[in-house]
Design a protein around this motif. Structure first.
Motif: not given
Length: 206
Positions: A122-137
């Protein structure tokens, strides 16, 4: 000549020798009528035909079951091949196994099956969502790759949903029924003398 021979060997009134009683008693019995023989043969043929149909039906079912089992075996073989391939890739590239195998302090045991695994995913999924929003492809791609290869057990989400339902059914109030249920689940609903809100209980436990 005996008397009996004399009697039976005398010519008949029409000429020739009269048949002896023994000869008459050995005459074959009358054979079945042709119609009766046909009916018997017809019954035998019908019985054999019925047996043949039954055998063919059983053979069809057996072939279908064999095909089903063969499909299951093929599926299992494919899964085994996939697992073997993943193990081989992990052995070739040790860095992959370091990502897949996370260590946890032995003093903190799982309270239910897959607790740690589900939380980490779950933490990884949340981190992925944040990375996508911040453009950290690149980070988003790496996290997505890990998530795709690691399915959650699902127990964490199920327990959270059950607890949310308990609160919702009781108007999101920690009443007597809620406290009884939480006590059964060994879930604390107070912090010292202060009663916790349902949202606070959820955050603390799940």
């Amino acid at each position: 000549m005996k008397f009996e021979e004399f009697l039976y060997d005398q010519p008949s009134s029409r000429g020739g020798v009269a048949p002896s009683p023994l000869a008459r008693s050995e005459e074959p019995s009358s054979s079945p009528e042709p119609e009766e023989e046909i009916e018997i043969q017809k019954a035998v043929v019908e019985s054999l035909a019925a047996d043949k149909v039954k055998i063919e039906e059983e053979a069809t079912l057996a072939r279908a079951r064999i095909a089903e089992l063969e499909g299951e075996v093929a599926s299992l073989k494919a899964e085994l091949a996939l697992m073997a391939d993943r193990l081989a890739r992990n052995e070739v590239t040790p860095d992959s196994s370091k990502v897949a195998l996370l260590e946890r302090n032995v003093d903190l045991d799982d309270r239910f099956e897959g607790e740690t695994r589900d939380h980490v995913l779950e933490v990884l999924r949340e981190a992925r969502d944040v990375a996508e929003k911040e453009g950290r492809n690149r980070r988003a791609q790496i996290l997505e790759a890990v998530l795709l290869e690691n399915a959650p057990v699902g127990e964490l989400a199920a327990r959270r949903a059950a607890l949310e339902k308990l609160f919702a059914d009781n108007g999101n109030i920690v009443n007597g029924e809620v406290m009884r249920q939480l006590t059964k689940l060994t879930i604390q609903y107070r912090d010292g003398e202060t009663y916790l809100l349902p949202s606070e209980i959820l955050k603390r436990i799940y």
